[in-house]
Design a protein around this motif. Structure first.
Motif, PDB file in Angstrom:
ATOM      1  N   ASN A   1       0.804  -1.210   0.000  1.00 41.01           N
ATOM      2  CA  ASN A   1       0.000   0.000   0.000  1.00 41.01           C
ATOM      3  C   ASN A   1       0.837   1.259   0.000  1.00 41.01           C
ATOM      4  O   ASN A   1       0.331   2.338   0.272  1.00 41.01           O
ATOM      5  CB  ASN A   1      -0.922   0.000   1.219  1.00 41.01           C
ATOM      6  CG  ASN A   1      -2.016  -1.003   1.047  1.00 41.01           C
ATOM      7  OD1 ASN A   1      -2.848  -0.855   0.179  1.00 41.01           O
ATOM      8  ND2 ASN A   1      -1.998  -2.030   1.849  1.00 41.01           N
ATOM      9  N   ALA A   2       2.106   1.117  -0.306  1.00 44.63           N
ATOM     10  CA  ALA A   2       2.983   2.276  -0.464  1.00 44.63           C
ATOM     11  C   ALA A   2       3.048   3.101   0.811  1.00 44.63           C
ATOM     12  O   ALA A   2       2.866   4.312   0.796  1.00 44.63           O
ATOM     13  CB  ALA A   2       2.552   3.132  -1.646  1.00 44.63           C
ATOM     14  N   ARG A   3       3.282   2.437   1.927  1.00 47.11           N
ATOM     15  CA  ARG A   3       3.443   3.130   3.210  1.00 47.11           C
ATOM     16  C   ARG A   3       4.884   3.045   3.644  1.00 47.11           C
ATOM     17  O   ARG A   3       5.606   2.173   3.208  1.00 47.11           O
ATOM     18  CB  ARG A   3       2.588   2.422   4.267  1.00 47.11           C
ATOM     19  CG  ARG A   3       1.130   2.471   3.977  1.00 47.11           C
ATOM     20  CD  ARG A   3       0.524   3.593   4.725  1.00 47.11           C
ATOM     21  NE  ARG A   3      -0.547   4.198   3.982  1.00 47.11           N
ATOM     22  CZ  ARG A   3      -1.039   5.399   4.278  1.00 47.11           C
ATOM     23  NH1 ARG A   3      -0.567   6.088   5.275  1.00 47.11           N
ATOM     24  NH2 ARG A   3      -2.007   5.888   3.567  1.00 47.11           N
ATOM     25  N   ILE A   4       5.296   3.929   4.548  1.00 50.68           N
ATOM     26  CA  ILE A   4       6.605   3.790   5.169  1.00 50.68           C
ATOM     27  C   ILE A   4       6.623   2.432   5.842  1.00 50.68           C
ATOM     28  O   ILE A   4       5.651   2.073   6.481  1.00 50.68           O
ATOM     29  CB  ILE A   4       6.799   4.915   6.207  1.00 50.68           C
ATOM     30  CG1 ILE A   4       6.887   6.226   5.448  1.00 50.68           C
ATOM     31  CG2 ILE A   4       8.053   4.694   7.025  1.00 50.68           C
ATOM     32  CD1 ILE A   4       7.062   7.411   6.345  1.00 50.68           C
ATOM     33  N   PRO A   5       7.656   1.628   5.798  1.00 48.17           N
ATOM     34  CA  PRO A   5       9.004   1.934   5.329  1.00 48.17           C
ATOM     35  C   PRO A   5       9.343   1.630   3.886  1.00 48.17           C
ATOM     36  O   PRO A   5      10.510   1.615   3.553  1.00 48.17           O
ATOM     37  CB  PRO A   5       9.834   1.017   6.239  1.00 48.17           C
ATOM     38  CG  PRO A   5       8.970  -0.140   6.487  1.00 48.17           C
ATOM     39  CD  PRO A   5       7.569   0.376   6.494  1.00 48.17           C
TER      40      PRO A   5
ATOM     41  N   ALA B   1      -4.554   3.533  14.027  1.00 51.59           N
ATOM     42  CA  ALA B   1      -3.614   4.081  14.995  1.00 51.59           C
ATOM     43  C   ALA B   1      -2.312   3.303  14.998  1.00 51.59           C
ATOM     44  O   ALA B   1      -1.222   3.886  15.054  1.00 51.59           O
ATOM     45  CB  ALA B   1      -4.258   4.064  16.391  1.00 51.59           C
ATOM     46  N   ALA B   2      -2.411   1.964  14.911  1.00 44.04           N
ATOM     47  CA  ALA B   2      -1.198   1.149  14.879  1.00 44.04           C
ATOM     48  C   ALA B   2      -0.362   1.454  13.649  1.00 44.04           C
ATOM     49  O   ALA B   2       0.872   1.556  13.721  1.00 44.04           O
ATOM     50  CB  ALA B   2      -1.570  -0.338  14.907  1.00 44.04           C
ATOM     51  N   LEU B   3      -1.029   1.624  12.506  1.00 37.58           N
ATOM     52  CA  LEU B   3      -0.309   1.942  11.279  1.00 37.58           C
ATOM     53  C   LEU B   3       0.410   3.273  11.403  1.00 37.58           C
ATOM     54  O   LEU B   3       1.577   3.420  11.022  1.00 37.58           O
ATOM     55  CB  LEU B   3      -1.295   1.970  10.111  1.00 37.58           C
ATOM     56  CG  LEU B   3      -0.731   2.297   8.734  1.00 37.58           C
ATOM     57  CD1 LEU B   3       0.322   1.298   8.364  1.00 37.58           C
ATOM     58  CD2 LEU B   3      -1.841   2.289   7.705  1.00 37.58           C
ATOM     59  N   ALA B   4      -0.284   4.258  11.971  1.00 35.78           N
ATOM     60  CA  ALA B   4       0.340   5.568  12.142  1.00 35.78           C
ATOM     61  C   ALA B   4       1.542   5.469  13.074  1.00 35.78           C
ATOM     62  O   ALA B   4       2.575   6.100  12.847  1.00 35.78           O
ATOM     63  CB  ALA B   4      -0.681   6.557  12.696  1.00 35.78           C
TER      64      ALA B   4
END
Lengths: 681, 317, 221
Positions: free
Chosen positions: B193-197, B277-280
């Protein structure tokens, strides 16, 4: 409706005492006659291409229809013995469910390819049109006879005819030295393979010295001889199919041939090798061992990864497709290996699942690989370029070819709802059951094979995005590309037939699965047809996994349509055409987009150990910087060249026998006569 | 198929389309709080979508029909996937259309279309993004497949409705295979999903982009559809994760009635809040990896999934 | 759920955690990180030994656990930390082979260990017999870690991690070793770390770096 047509035809054939097999032999004879008919007007391309090739295509449809009827109804094998051949070994011909399936494949694929070839061949191609027509139709006929042969002699005769006619087809443009070289390599490998197959038949006759397949079926072997026969067959059929490490001829021969011939070779000829492997392993040999399954599985997965990785770094569009064929053949062999593994552990349902996946993938590959090779033919004719570095942006100039190539690309990348996905899904499903195998370390190692399979499939998606993107999308990399013309109506017809096959099999795979079910039933004793409905397939059980291509296709199309309508109704923004985003640098050229080498760079970086690379990098002080990269197969240097040198040395050593003097040769004949007299009398 | 199933299917799809941008907005809010900034309003994604839909489209002169059709195809595949995944209810008419492996294939279709559209314009950035996205894709697929293999070994099926239906008889949550598979799934979900990292969704530097680079040429309603499809993709991945590892609250076979549906909706919203929240938190604690460290990250995810498989074969046997 | 079943489950999770830490050590980039991971291995071993002691009722296992805590969680990491700070080797921890290949090799070793352990596990009678495979895998992975590292200090940590695996194997198959043997091994470890520490200073004096490649120049040519 199909069943009532079948009733009518079987009623007719019973009254006339002809059956499907006789019709098929008539078609084979008709192909041969079509080939020779070209000599009526040897240099008229219009006569050969526009009249004879479409006739050949209609005959292909005929053979597919007959095969389909045979599979759908009475599946008792049919025999014919022709009074040709050796004195005590006439030609035995037999039509059973395995041959029927492969004939269906041949017919469906051949129809599309012949139609395309009718529009493709133009004058001035280096070979007289009549010769081309002869070679082509002999090739088709010999492939059909290979599938129908029921004794070793006819099999080898047809196999040799196949090899020779395809050699002449590959070297159609024989004035170019690279093409001659590629053809020579192909001929060598074909004959090495043929020798291995011959030796395998030699072992299979098991002491009875009867070379009919029936005699081979009833022979009993010690495990050593069964394994020898299997390994020889693997070498021989693997060389023809392009399994690593016998694959070296494929990337040379397929690009050298004209595109319809490449399509025939990749789509149809490789499948005859698969047919041969299946015939020997499951039909002629009555016992199998699990080690064979592991060997096939390992070779298949390695070929799949090898083919995908090499395809990703190619810069010639036909070589890329050739390596992709190696990858798909690897997947098919992996399925066959898994099937043997399950069967020897008495898990017949899962063996049937794996074999179904392999057979369906053969069928799908015949469809989408032929489609892709044919589209490269159109591109080649329109642009005269084969190198990916000189193509680009053709979607605007050749919309028909581009859209049909898109369907082929999506199929080969294994994306739902098209056909490539179904066979790969079935193969993955069969891997899911491998932890239940009773062997201690295998049940933990083989699930890792599922990961290798997923990697190969995902890599093939990468490769196909590169293929389609560099050829059809983006900016044209050469100014001459603006004059590219789209395909003519015959070529389009052939392409549409194959693309429609991809979509149909993707949406309704049950049709082909119903053709495969009798094959697995006969070879393994079980089928996976049990829980399929019209809408979906569920190979083992509904609760465990199910897939409905039809509803997925319909679903995507309907949601896209609804979204389009809603957006058009609600959002009224106009469209204005502007330049592309250039990040503040306005002098964009077509050289700034990714090249084929650039798109392959992540693969080179990650899998560098598989290749042998030579790179010329520009230095900082170069006034005319050049970048060159040359990628080679390691196996060529480490395996083939040493063998070639060894053979050369051996030949040189024996060469002393060729003294050049007539008296020496007469001496040889005299000595042989003396020896014969001594031993015979 | 009963009428009630169709109604619940409709509710599920509409809910998915409606709250996917809200989920993205919630994650942005949590990130802002964790980074000690003032948060953007929760409904900002909806305002963005509305603004984009009413703008004029600025289309490159060379864009082909493929480029213009791709946003619709992306949105269509994501909505279809949302219809198939049992986020609220398992008794859906579309639930048997695809099992989890076919869902992964559907996501791959969307990725391939987006990559092809990015290559269509023929600028350096689009092809760069396409190349990187396909690379992350082919590395993530084996890991994801191993997670699904794990689920198959643990629960006996790859079909999500069957998995959720039988969840009361599943082994307990502190089984090490389940933990490993869950962590591997989370890692792969971040990558896909193109999230960090792997990728920074709010970057503006083209050379560091993977997903964003493919969207550079899209504007107005096309961009709105693509952005909506991306947030739907994240929502879908979250729902697959819930179905595999946290299935409590989903209305299983046999529990019809409005009460079960309302409980399912409440459970889904609660799980999304916690997952967001966990993802953030993960995003704020990690840094974006260099592009050629991404294979190591995904190799770690693959390894975890395989370890889960092996540990199950050893300990559970 | 019965307490014993709960304990069995927690023990399984702890064993899996140990395996995970071994893999993390295989791919760790910094020496400091490796020492922290080693300390966490000690913590997991401590908890696991306490639980085994509780469920089997053998009191000497509590002493075993206390010794583990003292030595592997507190003393050894402290000594090692001081060592690397004085050597200045906190950050560098190069590998001979790249990370994904090492991971793949580690995976094959794990399969090998699991395959070997299955028939042995069926003969043992302890509550933790299934974790014998994991213990064997931890030993092999630590050995692999020792092989694929370039700088000297990491090999000590690999050696200590091997001993952790041995300890786990002992607990899982036979409820621990006789106390005498345990104390002997603990003393050996301490002495070994001291001696290796002195050795490292000598290497650095001689070659000005801790890279083990330099030791190759000592061979006859």
């Amino acid at each position: 409706m199909l069943l009532s047509a079948n009733h009518w035809i079987s009623g007719l054939s019973e009254t006339l005492a002809i059956n499907d097999l006789h019709f098929m032999l008539v078609i084979v004879g008709a192909w041969t006659m079509l080939g020779f008919a070209g000599f009526l007007r040897p240099h008229s391309i219009r006569f050969v291409a526009r009249l004879l090739f479409p006739a050949g295509a209609i005959l292909c449809l005929g053979i597919a229809f007959l095969a389909g009827l045979f599979l759908a109804s009475g599946q008792a094998p049919q025999f014919v013995v022709l009074p040709l051949g050796l004195p005590d070994l006439p030609f035995h011909i037999r039509l059973d469910v395995l041959s029927g399936f492969f004939l269906l494949l041949l017919g469906v694929g051949g129809a599309g390819i012949s139609t395309f070839a009718a529009g493709y061949f133009r004058s001035g191609e280096g070979t007289a049109p009549a010769l081309l027509g002869l070679e082509y139709h002999l090739f088709l006929a010999s492939m059909a006879v290979v599938i129908l042969a029921d004794d070793a002699y006819l099999f080898m005769v047809a196999w040799e005819t196949m090899a020779l006619s395809s050699y002449f087809l590959v070297t159609s443009h024989h004035r170019i030295p690279e093409i001659r070289r590629a053809g020579f390599l192909y001929l060598i490998m074909a004959h090495v393979g043929a020798v291995c197959i011959l030796l395998s038949f030699g072992v299979l006759q098991g002491g009875s010295w009867q070379f009919t397949f029936d005699a081979m079926r009833s022979a009993h072997f010690a495990p050593f001889w069964a394994t020898t026969a299997f390994l020889l067959a693997l070498l021989g059929f693997g060389a023809k199919a392009g399994l690593v490490p016998m694959h070296v001829w494929l990337p040379e021969a397929h690009p050298a041939a004209p595109s319809p011939v490449s399509a025939m070779m990749s789509g149809l000829m490789l499948k005859t090798a698969i047919y041969g492997m299946l015939r020997v392993s499951f039909d002629l040999l009555s016992i199998r061992f699990w080690q064979w399954g592991v060997l096939l599985l390992v070779l298949g997965l390695f070929s799949a990864l090898f083919g995908a990785i090499f395809a990703a770094v190619q810069t010639d569009m036909k070589r890329l497709l050739a390596y992709s064929s190696i990858e798909n053949i690897g997947l098919i062999f992996a399925g066959i290996g898994l099937s043997i593994l399950f069967e020897t552990s008495n898990m017949h349902l899962f063996a049937a699942l794996a074999l179904t996946a392999a057979l369906l993938h053969s069928f799908n590959h015949a469809l989408f690989k032929s489609l892709l090779f044919l589209t490269t033919g159109s591109v080649l004719h329109a642009t005269k370029q084969r190198s990916l570095g000189k193509l680009g942006g053709l979607i605007r100039r050749m919309p028909w070819v581009a859209s049909l190539a898109l369907i082929g690309t999506l199929s080969i990348a294994g994306l739902p709802p098209l056909n490539g996905f179904v066979s790969e899904w079935l193969l993955l499903q069969s891997f899911l059951f491998t932890p239940q195998l009773p062997h201690a370390f295998l049940n933990m190692l083989i699930p890792l094979g599922a990961a290798a399979l997923a990697l190969a499939v995902a890599l093939s998606a990468y490769v196909m995005v590169k293929f389609y993107g560099v050829i059809f999308l983006g900016q044209p990399r050469e100014p001459s590309l603006v004059s590219a013309r789209d395909a003519n109506w015959l070529e389009r017809l052939g392409l549409i037939w194959l693309a429609a096959g991809c979509i149909l099999v993707g949406a309704l795979p049950q049709l082909v699965l119903r053709a495969i079910a009798p094959v697995t039933a006969k070879l393994l004793g079980d089928t996976v047809k049990s829980s399929s409905t019209f809408w979906s397939i569920a190979p083992i059980a509904q609760e465990q996994a199910s897939y409905s291509g039809l509803i997925l296709l319909a679903g995507i199309l309907s949601v896209v349509a609804v979204t389009f309508v809603c957006v058009r109704l609600l959002a009224h923004g106009r469209i204005r055409r502007t330049d592309a985003w250039d990040c503040g640098y306005p002098w964009q050229t077509s050289r700034m987009q990714d090249t084929a080498e650039g798109f392959g760079q992540p693969i080179r970086h990650l899998f560098g150990t598989f290749f042998r690379m030579e790179r010329d990098m520009p230095s900082a002080s170069d006034t005319a910087p050049r970048y060159r990269i040359y990628i080679e197969d390691r196996l060529w240097r480490s395996v083939y060249l040493p063998i070639a040198r060894g053979v050369q040395k051996l030949s040189d050593a024996i060469g002393f026998l060729q003294g050049g003097r007539l008296s020496i040769y007469l001496l040889y004949s005299f000595l042989t006569l003396l020896a014969l007299l001594v031993f015979v009398l | 198929m009963r009428a009630i199933s169709f109604f619940r299917q409709f509710v599920e799809v509409v809910l998915a389309i409606a709250i996917a941008p809200l989920f993205a907005g919630w994650i942005a809010q949590c990130r802002a709080w964790l980074q000690n900034r003032s948060a953007p309003p929760l409904l900002l994604p909806y305002r963005m979508l509305r603004k984009l839909f009413f703008k004029d489209v600025a289309l490159a002169t060379d864009a082909s029909a493929l480029f213009r059709a791709t946003p619709y195809v992306l949105f269509g595949t994501m909505v279809l996937a949302a219809a198939i995944i049992p986020s609220l209810v398992t008794d859906l008419p579309m639930a048997r259309v695809a099992d989890s492996i076919a869902l992964v294939g559907l996501f791959a279709t969307a990725r391939v279309f987006l990559s092809l559209a990015a290559m269509d314009i023929g600028t350096a950035f689009g092809t760069l993004g396409a190349r990187r996205e396909m690379m992350v894709g082919f590395l993530a697929e084996p890991a994801l497949l191993m997670v699904l293999f794990n689920a198959f070994l643990l629960y006996g099926s790859t079909s999500l409705p069957s998995l959720v239906d039988g969840y009361r008889t599943h082994p307990s949550i502190i089984d090490p295979s389940v933990i490993f598979a869950a962590v591997a799934f989370a890692m792969v979900a971040l990558a896909e999903n193109a999230r960090i990292p792997i990728d920074n969704p709010s970057t503006h530097l083209e050379l560091t982009m993977i997903h964003e680079a493919m969207l550079l040429e899209y504007s107005a309603r096309h961009l709105a559809l693509v952005e909506w499809a991306s947030s739907l993709k994240l929502f879908n991945y979250a729902c697959i994760g819930f179905a595999l590892f946290l299935p409590w609250g989903i209305a299983t076979q046999g529990s019809d009635g409005a009460g079960a549906l309302l409980i399912a909706i409440a459970a889904l919203i609660g799980k999304l809040v916690i997952a967001g929240a966990a993802l953030a938190l993960i995003e704020s604690l990690s840094a974006k990896l260099r592009i050629f460290r991404a294979p190591e990250y995904l190799a770690m995810a693959f390894l975890l999934a395989v370890l889960g498989l092996l540990v199950h074969l050893l300990l559970g046997a | 759920m019965h307490t014993s079943q709960l304990i069995a489950e927690v023990l399984r999770v702890l064993a899996a955690g140990l395996l995970l830490i071994s893999f993390a050590m295989l791919s760790g980039r910094r020496t400091q990180q490796l020492i922290t991971l080693f300390a966490w291995q000690g913590v997991l071993l401590f908890v696991s030994t306490c639980l085994v002691a509780y469920s089997s009722g053998l009191t000497e296992m509590y002493y075993s656990a206390a010794l583990t805590l003292l030595l592997k969680v507190i003393a050894l990491p402290w000594i090692l930390n001081r060592l690397i700070k004085r050597l200045g080797a906190q950050w560098d921890s190069e590998q001979l082979v790249n990370v994904p290949t090492t991971m793949l090799a580690g995976l094959v070793l794990v399969i090998f260990a699991f395959g070997l352990a299955q028939p042995i596990a069926s003969m043992a009678t302890t509550i933790t017999r299934h974790t014998l495979g994991i213990a064997l895998a931890v030993i092999l992975l630590a050995f692999l870690m020792m092989i694929t590292r370039r700088k000297a200090v990491n090999q000590v940590i690999g050696f200590l991690a091997m001993e952790n695996g041995l300890f786990l194997a002992a607990t899982s198959a036979t409820y621990g070793m006789p106390m005498v043997i345990e104390l002997g091994i603990a003393l050996d470890l301490l002495v070994g770390v001291f001696i290796l520490g002195i050795f490292f200073f000598q290497i650095r004096e001689q070659f000005d770096s801790l890279d083990l490649h330099n030791l190759e120049s000592l061979k006859e040519d």
